[in-house]
Design an enzyme around this catalytic site. Structure first.
Site, short mmCIF file in Angstrom:
data_model
loop_
_atom_site.label_atom_id
_atom_site.label_comp_id
_atom_site.label_asym_id
_atom_site.label_seq_id
_atom_site.Cartn_x
_atom_site.Cartn_y
_atom_site.Cartn_z
N TYR A 161 0.92 -1.40 -0.09
CA TYR A 161 -0.18 0.06 -0.04
C TYR A 161 1.00 1.24 -0.06
CZ TYR A 161 -3.85 3.23 1.32
OH TYR A 161 -4.85 4.22 1.46
N LYS A 165 0.95 4.09 -2.99
CA LYS A 165 0.68 5.85 -2.69
C LYS A 165 1.81 6.54 -3.02
CE LYS A 165 -3.63 4.95 -1.91
NZ LYS A 165 -4.79 5.39 -2.60
P1 NAP Z 1 -13.69 2.51 0.62
O1 NAP Z 1 -14.47 2.91 1.66
O2 NAP Z 1 -13.19 1.13 0.32
O3 NAP Z 1 -14.38 3.05 -0.86
C1 NAP Z 1 -13.69 2.80 -2.08
C2 NAP Z 1 -14.46 2.84 -3.20
O4 NAP Z 1 -13.69 2.85 -4.45
C3 NAP Z 1 -15.35 2.00 -3.43
O5 NAP Z 1 -16.46 2.28 -3.83
C4 NAP Z 1 -14.92 0.86 -4.04
O6 NAP Z 1 -15.99 -0.05 -4.99
C5 NAP Z 1 -14.27 1.82 -5.10
N1 NAP Z 1 -13.04 1.14 -6.06
C6 NAP Z 1 -12.05 0.44 -5.20
N2 NAP Z 1 -11.32 0.05 -6.52
C7 NAP Z 1 -11.67 0.31 -7.69
C8 NAP Z 1 -11.22 0.24 -8.84
N3 NAP Z 1 -10.31 -0.48 -9.10
N4 NAP Z 1 -12.12 0.76 -9.55
C9 NAP Z 1 -13.34 1.63 -9.38
N5 NAP Z 1 -13.65 1.59 -7.95
C10 NAP Z 1 -12.97 1.05 -7.16
O7 NAP Z 1 -12.37 3.52 0.67
P2 NAP Z 1 -12.07 4.91 1.18
O8 NAP Z 1 -11.55 4.82 2.73
O9 NAP Z 1 -13.37 5.78 0.82
O10 NAP Z 1 -10.85 5.36 0.27
C11 NAP Z 1 -10.92 5.97 -0.57
C12 NAP Z 1 -9.34 6.43 -0.90
O11 NAP Z 1 -8.96 7.22 -0.13
C13 NAP Z 1 -8.38 5.26 -1.40
O12 NAP Z 1 -7.78 5.68 -2.46
C14 NAP Z 1 -7.73 5.09 -0.25
O13 NAP Z 1 -6.56 4.29 -0.29
C15 NAP Z 1 -7.49 6.58 0.33
N6 NAP Z 1 -7.33 6.57 1.79
C16 NAP Z 1 -8.00 5.94 2.83
C17 NAP Z 1 -7.77 6.09 4.12
C18 NAP Z 1 -8.88 5.69 5.00
O14 NAP Z 1 -8.50 5.45 6.30
N7 NAP Z 1 -10.08 5.28 4.78
C19 NAP Z 1 -6.73 6.71 4.47
C20 NAP Z 1 -5.84 7.24 3.71
C21 NAP Z 1 -5.94 7.31 2.27
P3 NAP Z 1 -16.43 -1.19 -4.14
O15 NAP Z 1 -16.66 -0.87 -2.59
O16 NAP Z 1 -17.59 -1.65 -4.96
O17 NAP Z 1 -15.54 -2.42 -4.23
#
Ligand code: NAP
Length: 256
Positions: A161, A165
């Site tokens: 991961y 990133k």
């Molecule tokens: P999440 O709750 O898992 O939601 C991610 C969304 O992206 C879901 O709708 C998922 O669809 C979709 N998705 C995943 N892979 C995909 C792909 N290859 N093509 C199209 N859609 C895709 O994640 P989140 O926490 O909102 O995270 C959003 C971003 O923030 C990510 O890049 C993550 O790495 C980053 N981030 C998150 C955190 C955290 O703590 N949450 C912290 C730092 C960075 P499905 O659910 O249908 O699979």
């Protein structure tokens, strides 16, 4: 030029948001829609997109969507074509789709490595390329990549991961220097733990969460709107001279 203090207005602009079905992507789609932008949502689960679409349309802006897994040039090209067919030219790309699957370094498999890179780095880069080509032809555009504090710090069990990133952080800088002179800016937002489906899955165990929480001076994990607010700002004319930057949304995690 936008006057400081005047509210953000994105009427007449269109935004493509990847990962719009849940979490940060969903909050971002709604934030951009509230500011007046037409939204094209890309995500894997069609039912999620239908729910977000109903909320976006209720705000009185245009909506289109495609359920697809963006992992490279072919899927990115399909998403870009569908977005342009539905809404017209895209002014703002939010590369938010990301996956997290953690393992200690000695346990990382090639499959896990590839799965993480394919969405977080490869998919995001080719999405930027597919939309960026059209932005370059028009001489303007905004690309905002969602990276992570894991792009800037080593975190246990996050080798794949962190690598994905960190790659997207440097892609952000390269696009900024290649495309900035042609009117297209590229920036990144680096969140700490956010209470989304992903964040809750990875950090939901209070015992595991305690040391991470202790490193955040504001004493809480984030919520999706914390990130959506920064993306909204970067997408607006207020951020027209910001390019190649990674902005942490982390309650001070990186201040230490
Ligand atoms: P999440 O709750 O898992 O939601 C991610 C969304 O992206 C879901 O709708 C998922 O669809 C979709 N998705 C995943 N892979 C995909 C792909 N290859 N093509 C199209 N859609 C895709 O994640 P989140 O926490 O909102 O995270 C959003 C971003 O923030 C990510 O890049 C993550 O790495 C980053 N981030 C998150 C955190 C955290 O703590 N949450 C912290 C730092 C960075 P499905 O659910 O249908 O699979």
């Amino acid at each position: 030029m936008t006057v400081p203090g005047v509210a953000i207005n994105l009427r007449g602009r269109n935004a493509l948001v990847t990962g719009a079905g849940k979490g940060i992507g969903r909050a971002t789609a709604l934030a951009l829609a509230r500011a007046g932008a037409g939204i094209f949502g890309v995500s894997r689960t069609a039912a999620d997109l239908e729910e977000v679409g109903a909320e976006v349309r209720a705000l009185g802006v245009q909506w289109g969507a495609l359920a697809i897994e963006v992992v490279g040039a072919v899927s990115a090209g399909r998403a870009a074509s569908a977005a342009i067919a539905a809404l017209g030219d895209i002014d703002i790309l939010v590369n938010n789709a990301g996956v997290a699957r953690n393992a200690r370094a000695e346990e990382v498999t090639e499959d896990l490595w590839d799965e993480i890179q394919n969405t977080n780095a490869r998919g995001a880069f080719f999405m930027a390329q597919a939309i960026g080509r059209r932005m370059l032809a028009r001489g303007r555009g905004r690309i905002i990549n969602v990276t992570s504090q894991a792009a800037l710090n080593g975190l246990e069990a996050h080798a794949a991961y962190c690598a994905s990133k960190a790659a997207l952080t440097l892609v952000t800088k390269v696009l900024a220097i290649e495309w900035g002179p042609r009117g297209v800016t590229c920036n990144a937002v680096a969140p700490t733990v956010m209470l989304t489906p992903m964040g809750t899955r990875v950090w939901g165990d209070p015992v595991k969460a305690a040391p991470m929480l202790a490193r955040i001076p504001l004493g809480r994990f984030g919520v999706p709107d914390d990130v959506a607010s920064m993306i909204l700002f970067l997408a607006s004319d207020h951020a027209s001279f910001i390019n190649g930057e990674t902005i942490s949304v982390d309650g001070g995690f990186n201040a230490q």
